[in-house]
Write an enzyme that holds these catalytic residues in place. Structure first.
Site, PDB file in Angstrom:
ATOM      1  N   HIS A  97     -79.766 -24.134  29.436  1.00 29.28           N
ATOM      2  CA  HIS A  97     -79.497 -23.092  30.431  1.00 29.28           C
ATOM      3  C   HIS A  97     -80.045 -23.535  31.792  1.00 29.28           C
ATOM      4  O   HIS A  97     -81.099 -24.172  31.867  1.00 29.28           O
ATOM      5  CB  HIS A  97     -80.145 -21.773  29.993  1.00 29.28           C
ATOM      6  CG  HIS A  97     -79.634 -20.623  30.800  1.00 29.28           C
ATOM      7  ND1 HIS A  97     -80.097 -20.354  32.072  1.00 29.28           N
ATOM      8  CD2 HIS A  97     -78.669 -19.702  30.538  1.00 29.28           C
ATOM      9  CE1 HIS A  97     -79.435 -19.304  32.550  1.00 29.28           C
ATOM     10  NE2 HIS A  97     -78.566 -18.892  31.643  1.00 29.28           N
ATOM     11  N   GLU A 140     -71.405 -22.411  33.143  1.00 27.45           N
ATOM     12  CA  GLU A 140     -72.144 -21.432  33.949  1.00 27.45           C
ATOM     13  C   GLU A 140     -72.406 -22.022  35.326  1.00 27.45           C
ATOM     14  O   GLU A 140     -73.414 -22.722  35.527  1.00 27.45           O
ATOM     15  CB  GLU A 140     -73.485 -21.099  33.287  1.00 27.45           C
ATOM     16  CG  GLU A 140     -73.355 -20.412  31.951  1.00 27.45           C
ATOM     17  CD  GLU A 140     -74.519 -19.457  31.676  1.00 27.45           C
ATOM     18  OE1 GLU A 140     -74.293 -18.475  30.976  1.00 27.45           O
ATOM     19  OE2 GLU A 140     -75.639 -19.684  32.172  1.00 27.45           O
TER      20      GLU A 140
HETATM   21  P1  13P Z   1     -75.797 -13.187  34.676  1.00 28.36           P
HETATM   22  O1  13P Z   1     -74.679 -12.598  33.877  1.00 28.36           O
HETATM   23  O2  13P Z   1     -76.974 -12.247  34.842  1.00 28.36           O
HETATM   24  O3  13P Z   1     -75.321 -13.777  35.955  1.00 28.36           O
HETATM   25  O4  13P Z   1     -76.384 -14.393  33.831  1.00 28.36           O
HETATM   26  C1  13P Z   1     -75.520 -15.382  33.405  1.00 28.36           C
HETATM   27  C2  13P Z   1     -76.292 -16.243  32.514  1.00 28.36           C
HETATM   28  O5  13P Z   1     -77.151 -16.984  32.943  1.00 28.36           O
HETATM   29  C3  13P Z   1     -76.018 -16.137  31.071  1.00 28.36           C
HETATM   30  O6  13P Z   1     -76.645 -17.128  30.345  1.00 28.36           O
END
Ligand code: 13P
Length: 253
Positions: free
Chosen positions: A94, A164
């Site tokens: 992450h 992401e």
């Molecule tokens: P948000 O949905 O709060 O932007 O977070 C995304 C995330 O990092 C999920 O792992």
């Protein structure tokens, strides 16, 4: 078509077991009719054992693991320990952990540990910013190649790749919204990279999902037009109604 998946990453929330219990139970009670969509919640480690007892419908995920299997690693939690607790999925790589110093080489070892423990890894990739010369595609390619290095080709489709874009995540200062087109473009690119590393068939069988401030307002857009098999939501997963709404949208598509 690959089965749709909706994952909630609670990050370091909520602050008590009582609140975790309430949030989880309230999501669980509203999804009894969901059949086609896989649902995963990734709470902090300390809530896993309790939440496992609350619902069979919601799969449990962890937010990280360590690559060692047992021994003198103060503060760490192994993949086998997670498996023994009933954890089915685990997020690795992450961006919030990469920001604390985690590198592709560490993520690669964690992926191998998870696969040997029969846990489905959710590998997060994504650029911190976009540039006009499209260097960000190379950033994502390098992340995937280094993280998957030395992993048997036949195991690659067991990994979920979560795109992401860091610039879209709610915790990024001055964040901006990504569009379904941004997601689509990158999911095609990720499959191309997987196809080069493994085979086109393996790339086709690997789930690619989108995460980056997915809410109940834009989940349909990402799921219909983003070229993905699911979503990974952070902030929205902390409100049961919003998370359930995202699940129901996935179920209806
Ligand atoms: P948000 O949905 O709060 O932007 O977070 C995304 C995330 O990092 C999920 O792992």
């Amino acid at each position: 078509m690959l089965k749709k998946i909706v994952i909630g990453n609670w990050k370091m929330n909520p602050v008590s077991l009582k609140d975790a219990d309430k949030l989880f139970s309230s999501a669980a009670k509203s999804i009894s009719k969901v059949r086609k969509t896989e649902i995963v919640i990734c709470p902090p480690f300390i809530y896993l054992e309790r939440l496992r007892k609350l619902s069979k419908k919601i799969n449990l995920g962890a937010q990280d693991t360590f690559w060692g299997d047992v021994g003198a690693f103060t503060g760490e939690v192994s993949a086998e320990m997670l498996y023994n607790l009933g954890v089915k999925y685990t997020i690795v790589g992450h961006s919030e952990r990469r920001a604390l110093g985690e590198e592709n080489i560490d993520i690669n070892k964690k992926l191998k540990a998870l696969l040997s423990a029969r846990i489905t890894p959710i590998l997060c990739v994504g650029e911190t910013s976009r540039d006009e010369s499209h260097e960000y595609f190379n950033v994502v390619r390098t992340q995937i190649k280094e993280c998957l290095s030395g992993i048997n080709k036949n195991l690659i489709s067991k990994i979920i790749i979560a795109y992401e874009p860091v610039w879209a995540i709610s915790s990024t200062p001055n964040r901006r919204d990504a569009t379904a087109l941004d997601s689509r473009e990158m999911s095609v690119f990720i499959r191309k990279v997987l196809s080069d590393i493994a085979t086109p068939a393996i790339a086709k069988d690997t789930r690619v999902i989108y995460g980056g401030s997915v809410s109940e307002r834009d989940a349909e857009e990402f799921l219909r037009y983003g070229g993905v098999d699911g979503v990974l939501s952070g902030r929205a997963s902390l409100t049961a109604e919003k998370f359930v709404k995202i699940i129901k949208i996935a179920e209806s598509i």
